[in-house]
Design an enzyme around this catalytic site. Structure first.
Site, PDB file in Angstrom:
ATOM      1  N   LYS A   3      -5.762   1.755  -4.602  1.00  0.00           N
ATOM      2  CA  LYS A   3      -4.530   1.825  -5.383  1.00  0.00           C
ATOM      3  C   LYS A   3      -4.271   0.454  -6.007  1.00  0.00           C
ATOM      4  O   LYS A   3      -4.555  -0.578  -5.395  1.00  0.00           O
ATOM      5  CB  LYS A   3      -3.379   2.213  -4.448  1.00  0.00           C
ATOM      6  CG  LYS A   3      -2.028   2.456  -5.094  1.00  0.00           C
ATOM      7  CD  LYS A   3      -1.039   2.860  -4.002  1.00  0.00           C
ATOM      8  CE  LYS A   3       0.328   3.227  -4.552  1.00  0.00           C
ATOM      9  NZ  LYS A   3       1.263   3.623  -3.465  1.00  0.00           N
ATOM     10  N   SER A  61       3.430   7.893  -4.316  1.00  0.00           N
ATOM     11  CA  SER A  61       3.042   7.021  -5.411  1.00  0.00           C
ATOM     12  C   SER A  61       1.547   6.751  -5.485  1.00  0.00           C
ATOM     13  O   SER A  61       1.082   6.192  -6.469  1.00  0.00           O
ATOM     14  CB  SER A  61       3.793   5.693  -5.300  1.00  0.00           C
ATOM     15  OG  SER A  61       3.434   5.013  -4.109  1.00  0.00           O
ATOM     16  N   SER A  66       4.008   8.258   0.323  1.00  0.00           N
ATOM     17  CA  SER A  66       3.141   7.998  -0.829  1.00  0.00           C
ATOM     18  C   SER A  66       1.651   8.169  -0.582  1.00  0.00           C
ATOM     19  O   SER A  66       0.879   8.217  -1.534  1.00  0.00           O
ATOM     20  CB  SER A  66       3.398   6.583  -1.357  1.00  0.00           C
ATOM     21  OG  SER A  66       4.674   6.501  -1.929  1.00  0.00           O
TER      22      SER A  66
END
Length: 560
Positions: A132, A216, A240
């Site tokens: 990420k 996320s 997330s």
């Protein structure tokens, strides 16, 4: 003339696309989401060779079995995943940073060392690993989705750190033989369940591009679901890792804070430690999560990140089942605000049936209010009144993601004031009291079970919904309570939405206004084919136990 934030975002987006080799570009025009809803499986396979399909549809365990023995070279493995990641990005907007050339060069060096008789670099030798875009990789930019971070180090210019810093987790993965090759999309601020920002745009769910991939860590969810990466790392402060894992048919684990190294990674509200963010892996198999957790912990991260607890992998402690062979699971079907919709309800019931068929015990989970736990989470998320996100969006003048700005406005429409020190201390005192109350409840379940032992883990949905469109936020009550308690949670795939089975119940009676609104929005035709996952929640630092239990349940599901 200075560029607008829109122009800067577009320029960055185009520069990322330009890093995809011509031979890996999809023919134009790329089908719309309406024309090609599902781009997984046979659809993406048409652009790959049989050898590339064999490699990219292997999980991390099989890949490393082949690379560490010399059956597959690191170069061919990494190149195959770079190709598939490039396809995934063109179809779903899942990548922020592409550094395929750097990764392939890294792989060639590993192959050279192996050929020279040095053997594998480590247990992850030649394994592509995605991250990420909160994690720094040397030679690569980190924007975390903020336009104002482009060509800076976390929004600051001239530090000398630009593209010159490596997060501890990245360093350890590389030391183990892993090869970072791309970084994935996220909502700027990382505080949204919809992955999208003003650089990459919206990231789509590969199984159903008409709906969100979650957030996320949505870029990781989309990329791994497309088999563009065998394993990657996301972060989780309110769901997330778990939400994108559930919505994309993946396995993911939210460890307790202090189990894996976070030091050196970028973050929103980095000083907020009442309910801290954690990092964890997402993958196509539970065995891959086990491999990664064991490998990272073998690096003794507690010697490199002061927040990490000195706790090596403890499988012997948790892999054993009780002498009578019986486990006990707590069942938490609803958060009491939005009930699970048909496909989620069916997935939950399917897992319950599997657990029952194995002879394990089930009890209803009736703990201290999860509404209180969620309220604690949002108290912590908004403690600074939005100072952090207003600063970083203000660097370019871009707006925050939809719905996120609303968190930081009061009822009068004005920005909330940051909490004072004494207010934060008061929150922390009440938070610890709640955590103790919940711990006591869990201990008391020993009086409710036939075995006389407390519940082993809690089965609960990841979300009330299996899919949601980009103009909506996901109902959030099923995940932040885990963060408030700092429990371990593992997510696993169960089924997919089936429009012929998961029909609307016309006699349904909503339990709240929000439940009514969500029920009215339910569209089985739209959601058809979207994956549905469940989560299994254990106590703090029980990553080994949860992985073992997910393996147990997933193995049984596979036979049904």
């Amino acid at each position: 003339m200075a560029l607008t934030w829109q122009e800067r975002g577009l320029k960055k987006r185009e520069s990322t696309l330009a890093k995809i080799p011509i031979e890996w570009r999809l023919p134009e025009p790329i089908p719309s989401a309406e024309a090609q809803k599902d781009v997984t499986g046979p659809y993406v396979q048409q652009f790959l060779s049989a050898r590339e399909i064999e490699i990219t549809e292997s999980d991390a365990v099989k890949i490393t079995e082949n690379t560490t023995t010399g059956k597959w070279t690191a170069t061919e493995v990494v190149t195959a995943f770079c190709h598939r990641a490039a396809l995934a990005h063109q179809l779903t907007n899942c990548l922020h940073e592409i550094f395929f050339d750097q990764a392939i060069e890294h792989a060639k060096n590993l192959d050279s060392a192996f050929a020279a008789g040095n053997g594998p670099t480590g247990p992850l030798h030649g394994l592509p690993v995605s991250f990420k875009d909160q994690f720094h990789v040397k030679g690569v930019e980190t924007t975390m989705g903020y336009v104002g971070w482009i060509n800076t180090f976390e929004g600051v210019k001239g530090t000398g750190k630009e593209k010159n810093v490596e997060s501890e987790l990245v360093r350890e993965a590389k030391a183990l033989g892993g090869i970072p090759f791309c970084k994935t999309s996220l909502p700027h601020t990382v505080m949204s369940g919809v992955t999208g920002n003003n650089i990459v745009g919206l990231t789509l769910n590969p199984s159903n591009r008409l709906v969100s991939c979650g957030g996320s860590s949505g870029g990781e969810g989309a990329l791994i679901s497309m088999r563009g990466s065998p394993i990657g790392f996301g972060t989780d402060i309110g769901g997330s890792i778990r939400i994108p894992s559930g919505l994309n048919g993946l396995y993911g684990i939210r460890p307790s804070f202090g189990r894996l190294p976070y030091v050196g990674a970028a973050n929103s509200m980095p000083g907020q430690n009442s309910i801290p963010s954690v990092c964890g892996p997402m993958a196509t198999s539970i065995g891959s999560l086990r491999l990664m957790m064991q490998s990272i912990l073998s690096q003794q991260p507690w010697l490199h990140d002061p927040a990490v607890v000195n706790m090596p992998w403890r499988e012997a402690e948790f892999a054993q089942v009780p002498a009578d062979g019986k486990l006990t699971f707590g069942l938490l079907f609803s958060d009491g605000v939005v009930n699970p919709q048909p496909a989620v309800k069916r997935a939950f019931e399917k897992v319950v049936q599997v657990i029952t068929s194995m002879g394990h015990e089930l009890i209803e989970w009736d703990p201290p209010s999860h509404k209180t736990a969620v309220a604690f989470a949002f108290e912590s998320y908004t403690a600074d009144g939005g100072l952090d996100i207003w600063h970083h969006t203000g660097l370019s003048g871009e707006p925050p993601p939809p719905f996120v700005g609303e968190l930081y406005y009061g009822d009068d429409g004005k920005t909330k004031a940051p909490k004072t020190v004494d207010q934060i201390w008061d929150t922390n005192v009440r938070l610890r009291q709640y955590q103790k109350e919940y711990m006591d409840y869990w201990n008391r379940t020993a009086k409710l079970t036939k075995s006389g032992r407390p519940v082993d883990a809690i089965l609960t949905p990841v979300s009330a919904v299996a899919a949601f469109t980009f103009d909506k936020q996901i109902p959030i009550g099923y995940t932040p309570w885990v963060n408030t308690l700092d429990y371990t949670s593992g997510v696993f795939p169960v089924t997919k939405v089936d429009k012929d089975i998961d029909v609307r119940d016309t006699n349904y009676q909503p339990i709240s206004d929000e439940d009514k609104e969500r029920w009215e929005q339910y569209d089985p035709e739209l959601e058809h084919g979207t994956p549905v996952g469940m989560q299994l929640v254990g106590r703090r630092f029980q990553e080994e136990r949860i992985i073992c239990l997910v393996e147990l349940i997933s193995g049984a599901l596979a036979t049904k």
